[in-house]
Design a protein around this motif. Structure first.
Motif, PDB file in Angstrom:
ATOM      1  N   LEU A  84     -50.426  26.028 -34.481  1.00  0.00           N
ATOM      2  CA  LEU A  84     -49.447  25.085 -35.003  1.00  0.00           C
ATOM      3  C   LEU A  84     -48.034  25.622 -34.953  1.00  0.00           C
ATOM      4  O   LEU A  84     -47.800  26.823 -35.099  1.00  0.00           O
ATOM      5  CB  LEU A  84     -49.790  24.727 -36.449  1.00  0.00           C
ATOM      6  N   HIS A  85     -47.098  24.711 -34.761  1.00  0.00           N
ATOM      7  CA  HIS A  85     -45.673  25.026 -34.721  1.00  0.00           C
ATOM      8  C   HIS A  85     -44.970  24.089 -35.695  1.00  0.00           C
ATOM      9  O   HIS A  85     -44.886  22.882 -35.462  1.00  0.00           O
ATOM     10  CB  HIS A  85     -45.144  24.811 -33.304  1.00  0.00           C
ATOM     11  N   PRO A  86     -44.430  24.601 -36.813  1.00  0.00           N
ATOM     12  CA  PRO A  86     -43.727  23.731 -37.760  1.00  0.00           C
ATOM     13  C   PRO A  86     -42.402  23.263 -37.187  1.00  0.00           C
ATOM     14  O   PRO A  86     -41.800  23.923 -36.339  1.00  0.00           O
ATOM     15  CB  PRO A  86     -43.518  24.640 -38.973  1.00  0.00           C
ATOM     16  N   VAL A 122     -53.614  17.938 -28.098  1.00  0.00           N
ATOM     17  CA  VAL A 122     -52.228  18.158 -28.516  1.00  0.00           C
ATOM     18  C   VAL A 122     -51.946  17.152 -29.619  1.00  0.00           C
ATOM     19  O   VAL A 122     -52.130  15.943 -29.426  1.00  0.00           O
ATOM     20  CB  VAL A 122     -51.247  17.967 -27.346  1.00  0.00           C
ATOM     21  N   CYS A 123     -51.522  17.631 -30.784  1.00  0.00           N
ATOM     22  CA  CYS A 123     -51.365  16.773 -31.950  1.00  0.00           C
ATOM     23  C   CYS A 123     -49.933  16.770 -32.467  1.00  0.00           C
ATOM     24  O   CYS A 123     -49.241  17.789 -32.429  1.00  0.00           O
ATOM     25  CB  CYS A 123     -52.290  17.224 -33.079  1.00  0.00           C
ATOM     26  N   VAL A 124     -49.517  15.609 -32.958  1.00  0.00           N
ATOM     27  CA  VAL A 124     -48.224  15.448 -33.617  1.00  0.00           C
ATOM     28  C   VAL A 124     -48.495  15.082 -35.067  1.00  0.00           C
ATOM     29  O   VAL A 124     -49.204  14.102 -35.337  1.00  0.00           O
ATOM     30  CB  VAL A 124     -47.383  14.349 -32.941  1.00  0.00           C
ATOM     31  N   GLY A 222     -49.227  20.609 -32.915  1.00  0.00           N
ATOM     32  CA  GLY A 222     -50.378  21.499 -32.851  1.00  0.00           C
ATOM     33  C   GLY A 222     -51.133  21.348 -31.549  1.00  0.00           C
ATOM     34  O   GLY A 222     -51.102  20.286 -30.915  1.00  0.00           O
ATOM     35  N   VAL A 223     -51.800  22.412 -31.134  1.00  0.00           N
ATOM     36  CA  VAL A 223     -52.738  22.354 -30.017  1.00  0.00           C
ATOM     37  C   VAL A 223     -54.052  22.955 -30.496  1.00  0.00           C
ATOM     38  O   VAL A 223     -54.063  23.796 -31.407  1.00  0.00           O
ATOM     39  CB  VAL A 223     -52.221  23.092 -28.763  1.00  0.00           C
ATOM     40  N   ALA A 224     -55.143  22.530 -29.908  1.00  0.00           N
ATOM     41  CA  ALA A 224     -56.435  23.007 -30.402  1.00  0.00           C
ATOM     42  C   ALA A 224     -57.539  22.757 -29.397  1.00  0.00           C
ATOM     43  O   ALA A 224     -57.421  21.926 -28.486  1.00  0.00           O
ATOM     44  CB  ALA A 224     -56.784  22.331 -31.731  1.00  0.00           C
TER      45      ALA A 224
END
Length: 244
Positions: A84-86, A122-124, A222-224
């Motif tokens: 995750l990247h804030p 890839v999530c927002v 985020g990526v997962a």
């Protein structure tokens, strides 16, 4: 067995919970740090691997050189974790990236809890005020915040690479409808694919009621990849994500 069941019940909240923890750590930047800016091996800050402690196996993330460029390598093996990247309330309208799935998750099925695994997503995560939710949805989020974290985001949108569903398929996460998914790719393993998404249009499709007042600020990206539900393994690569 009870511990594992409890961990899986927490799974749909995991991305939002750990994002909330990251958002509490100062300072959150307004732009995404590029994977290509890092040396081989280490993940560049403020990207951070976060997961559920009760799940014994964690998806692995590292930076590797592919075709003379540093990219993110994502390896799942019966595992779960998020990268995750804030973001400091970004008002970006578009997200672009490239990705490649080399090995898919066998037996995955995003329509049911026992198959909710993907080789790449890839999530927002959106900073959505609760007063924009219907009463029932607001109660769900308030319960999640009471049980897990007071800063739990109220809406997340995930783009996925699946083995079964046709590109363009929309569906809710098998565990919670506060996470909506859009299938962008099926098959095509081994080849790079370029993506560019209109976040406002996708948010309006995923959350039509909440979108009446426009696109909310972005809280995190985020990526997962995960294989904990099926026990499967996967391999994927993701290039720089860019906000526009």
């Amino acid at each position: 067995a009870r511990r594992r069941l409890a961990a899986r019940r927490m799974k749909p909240f995991a991305a939002a919970v750990i994002a909330a923890l990251l958002l509490a750590a100062p300072p959150a930047p307004a732009a995404l740090t590029a994977f290509s800016s890092a040396a081989a091996g280490s993940i560049p800050a403020p990207w951070q691997v976060v997961t559920l402690p009760k799940l014994p196996k964690h998806t692995r993330y590292d930076i590797v050189a592919v075709d003379d460029e540093y990219v993110l390598r994502v390896v799942a093996s019966g595992s779960y974790a998020n990268l995750l990247h804030p973001l400091a309330g970004s008002r970006a309208q578009r997200l672009s990236w490239r990705w490649r799935v080399v090995q898919p998750i066998e037996d995955s099925d995003l329509t049911r809890k026992g198959g909710d695994d993907v080789p790449a997503r890839v999530c927002v995560l959106f900073d959505l005020p609760l007063d924009r939710l219907r009463l029932g949805d607001r109660l769900k989020v308030e319960l999640g915040r009471a049980l897990f974290d007071p800063s739990l985001p109220a809406a997340s949108l995930c783009y996925v690479w699946d083995r079964r569903l046709a590109p363009g398929t929309w569906l809710a996460n098998a565990y919670t409808d506060r996470v909506r998914m859009l299938v962008l790719r099926r098959g095509g393993y081994g080849a790079w694919a370029e993506e560019s998404r209109d976040l406002a249009a996708d948010f309006a499709r995923a959350f039509p009621h909440e979108a009446r007042d426009g696109l909310p600020p972005l809280a995190a990206i985020g990526v997962a990849a995960d294989g904990d539900d099926t026990g499967g393994a996967s391999l994927a690569y993701i290039g720089d994500l860019k906000l526009h």
